[in-house]
Write a protein that holds these residues in place. Structure first.
Motif, mmCIF file in Angstrom:
data_model
loop_
_atom_site.group_PDB
_atom_site.id
_atom_site.type_symbol
_atom_site.label_atom_id
_atom_site.label_comp_id
_atom_site.label_asym_id
_atom_site.label_seq_id
_atom_site.Cartn_x
_atom_site.Cartn_y
_atom_site.Cartn_z
ATOM 1 N N PRO A 109 0.625 -1.313 0.072
ATOM 2 C CA PRO A 109 -0.094 -0.080 -0.034
ATOM 3 C C PRO A 109 0.707 1.308 -0.070
ATOM 4 O O PRO A 109 1.782 1.396 0.818
ATOM 5 C CB PRO A 109 -0.652 -0.263 1.215
ATOM 6 N N PHE A 110 0.609 2.202 -1.048
ATOM 7 C CA PHE A 110 1.359 3.402 -1.124
ATOM 8 C C PHE A 110 1.378 4.305 -0.177
ATOM 9 O O PHE A 110 2.438 5.306 -0.074
ATOM 10 C CB PHE A 110 1.226 4.010 -2.350
ATOM 11 N N THR A 111 0.105 4.120 0.770
ATOM 12 C CA THR A 111 0.102 5.252 1.788
ATOM 13 C C THR A 111 0.975 4.897 2.909
ATOM 14 O O THR A 111 1.074 5.865 3.891
ATOM 15 C CB THR A 111 -1.394 5.180 2.387
ATOM 16 N N ALA A 112 1.727 3.760 2.744
ATOM 17 C CA ALA A 112 2.587 3.378 3.924
ATOM 18 C C ALA A 112 4.171 4.174 3.695
ATOM 19 O O ALA A 112 4.673 4.097 4.597
ATOM 20 C CB ALA A 112 2.771 1.783 4.065
ATOM 21 N N TYR A 113 4.464 4.648 2.544
ATOM 22 C CA TYR A 113 5.653 5.079 2.306
ATOM 23 C C TYR A 113 5.612 6.373 1.351
ATOM 24 O O TYR A 113 6.609 7.037 0.857
ATOM 25 C CB TYR A 113 6.527 4.014 1.552
ATOM 26 N N TRP A 114 4.503 6.931 0.857
ATOM 27 C CA TRP A 114 4.511 7.827 0.001
ATOM 28 C C TRP A 114 4.674 9.482 0.553
ATOM 29 O O TRP A 114 5.042 9.504 1.742
ATOM 30 C CB TRP A 114 2.934 7.983 -0.537
ATOM 31 N N LYS A 115 4.904 10.156 -0.372
ATOM 32 C CA LYS A 115 5.433 11.724 0.028
ATOM 33 C C LYS A 115 4.406 12.562 -0.583
ATOM 34 O O LYS A 115 4.659 13.214 -1.637
ATOM 35 C CB LYS A 115 6.830 11.821 -0.353
ATOM 36 N N PRO A 116 3.275 12.718 -0.279
ATOM 37 C CA PRO A 116 2.036 13.536 -1.080
ATOM 38 C C PRO A 116 2.795 14.934 -0.859
ATOM 39 O O PRO A 116 3.100 15.445 0.244
ATOM 40 C CB PRO A 116 0.840 13.400 -0.165
ATOM 41 N N GLY A 117 2.599 15.778 -1.941
ATOM 42 C CA GLY A 117 2.934 17.466 -1.907
ATOM 43 C C GLY A 117 1.877 18.068 -2.250
ATOM 44 O O GLY A 117 0.706 17.893 -2.528
ATOM 45 N N PRO A 118 2.028 19.151 -2.839
ATOM 46 C CA PRO A 118 1.106 20.385 -3.636
ATOM 47 C C PRO A 118 0.478 19.901 -4.666
ATOM 48 O O PRO A 118 -0.809 19.945 -4.684
ATOM 49 C CB PRO A 118 2.242 21.448 -3.797
ATOM 50 N N ASN A 119 1.129 19.012 -5.442
ATOM 51 C CA ASN A 119 0.417 18.094 -6.632
ATOM 52 C C ASN A 119 -0.639 17.293 -6.092
ATOM 53 O O ASN A 119 -1.665 17.207 -6.811
ATOM 54 C CB ASN A 119 1.345 17.405 -7.482
ATOM 55 N N PHE A 120 -0.456 16.673 -5.184
ATOM 56 C CA PHE A 120 -1.522 15.763 -4.669
ATOM 57 C C PHE A 120 -2.555 16.556 -4.037
ATOM 58 O O PHE A 120 -3.823 16.349 -4.307
ATOM 59 C CB PHE A 120 -0.944 14.802 -3.252
ATOM 60 N N LYS A 121 -2.417 17.589 -3.494
ATOM 61 C CA LYS A 121 -3.389 18.511 -2.998
ATOM 62 C C LYS A 121 -4.161 19.047 -4.238
ATOM 63 O O LYS A 121 -5.578 19.289 -3.948
ATOM 64 C CB LYS A 121 -2.821 19.667 -1.895
ATOM 65 N N ALA A 122 -3.435 19.299 -5.021
ATOM 66 C CA ALA A 122 -4.041 19.983 -6.145
ATOM 67 C C ALA A 122 -5.171 18.971 -6.819
ATOM 68 O O ALA A 122 -6.348 19.120 -7.372
ATOM 69 C CB ALA A 122 -3.137 20.291 -7.298
ATOM 70 N N LEU A 123 -4.675 17.552 -6.833
ATOM 71 C CA LEU A 123 -5.560 16.625 -7.384
ATOM 72 C C LEU A 123 -6.891 16.633 -6.439
ATOM 73 O O LEU A 123 -7.957 16.397 -6.838
ATOM 74 C CB LEU A 123 -4.777 15.330 -7.406
ATOM 75 N N MET A 124 -6.738 16.496 -5.061
ATOM 76 C CA MET A 124 -7.779 16.521 -4.177
ATOM 77 C C MET A 124 -8.600 17.542 -4.420
ATOM 78 O O MET A 124 -9.912 17.553 -4.440
ATOM 79 C CB MET A 124 -7.261 16.011 -2.914
ATOM 80 N N ARG A 125 -8.128 18.940 -4.667
ATOM 81 C CA ARG A 125 -8.964 19.916 -4.750
ATOM 82 C C ARG A 125 -10.085 19.946 -6.008
ATOM 83 O O ARG A 125 -11.057 20.269 -5.912
ATOM 84 C CB ARG A 125 -7.948 21.232 -4.972
#
Length: 305
Positions: A109-125
């Protein structure tokens, strides 16, 4: 309308991957997939090309280790990452059906090691801009390939929110695996609701105090019989003073509004002068500046002249 193209995302392919939605009146949803590949820029570029060559483009390709974000097509049209469920074209279900391929493996599962940043926030937006709630209507995600993940057809057709590929009817994949579903939302908190600034009410203007002309009052008072004759009466000024004398209990209502500075008003004003400390000829019933100003301060008028 929500976001169609995410400005932070790089464009992948020619931008034409699908068509109009079959059930645009149904709530919007987002579907999470994994590419079953490695991550990093080389994998991102290779997978991006592969999906195009196999006509299996999602809307979004995301690298959880670099926060790289790519977009194949407009979010308000269908993508190609899901199989149909019989006659139901699952890619075209809902107002939007945003397909996200994450460069990861379902078994890790990627949520165990991921590094979400501003682009992930843009996706969720962008996802939230379509009214897609931070919920998982179909319930749990598959824990393994052998796990019998729920794929409720009625829920898929009627409920907006987030789904795993493992929750979509007509599909047999188990991705994105046992990711931490709440972590997706925690990594991109909703902006705090702001209260629009309140426009202060303009202050209620204080009514201007009426002004009486001392010279008018003197002229009006001196025309009364028994006093030195003067000029014309001045009812507006006189009525203000009469009302003040009435409020002081010195003039009866019968004479308080006639606008004539007659003998009753003179007598009342004389009583006011005595109340102010004047005696003898100083209390003659003819308004003077000092006594009139004192009456005005108590009863809400000003003196001019």
């Amino acid at each position: 309308m929500g976001e169609i193209w995410i400005k932070e995302a790089e464009r992948l392919g020619d931008g034409d991957i699908g068509g109009a939605m079959d059930s645009p009146s149904a709530p919007g949803r987002a579907v999470w997939h994994t590419t079953e590949s490695g991550a990093g820029d080389a994998s991102f570029d290779a997978v991006a090309r592969y999906l195009i060559s196999h006509a299996s483009e999602p809307h979004i390709l995301y690298d959880p280790t670099t926060d790289r974000l790519g977009q194949y097509g407009p979010l308000n049209e269908s993508a190609r990452a899901l199989r149909n469920d019989g006659a139901t074209r699952t890619n075209r279900t809902g107002r939007v059906c945003i397909q996200i391929e994450v460069l990861a493996k379902a078994s890790k599962p990627f949520t165990a090691y991921w590094k979400p940043g501003p682009n992930f926030k843009a996706l969720m937006r962008a996802i939230r801009s379509w009214g897609i709630p931070d919920t998982w209507p179909a319930g749990a995600l598959a824990q393994s390939y052998a796990d019998n993940s729920p794929r409720p057809r009625t829920t898929w057709a009627t409920k907006g929110g987030h789904y795993g590929h493992s929750n979509v009817p007509g599909n047999d994949h188990w991705d994105p695996g046992a990711i931490d579903r709440t972590a997706l939302f925690k990594a991109a908190p909703k902006p705090a609701a702001t209260t629009p600034p309140t426009t202060p009410k303009p202050p209620t203007p204080t009514p201007a105090k009426p002004a009486v002309d001392l010279s008018n009052l003197i002229a009006a008072a001196r025309r009364d019989p028994g006093l030195k004759q003067g000029g014309t009466t001045f009812p507006a000024d006189v009525k203000i003073v009469e009302a003040a004398l009435k409020a002081e209990g010195l003039l009866s209502a019968t004479y308080a509004g006639d606008g004539s500075f007659g003998s009753s008003t003179v007598s009342a004003y004389k009583a006011w002068q005595k109340r102010c400390g004047y005696v003898g000829s100083a209390a003659d019933g003819i308004p003077g500046k000092a006594s009139l100003e004192k009456l005005g301060r108590r009863r809400g008028f000003t003196v001019k002249g």
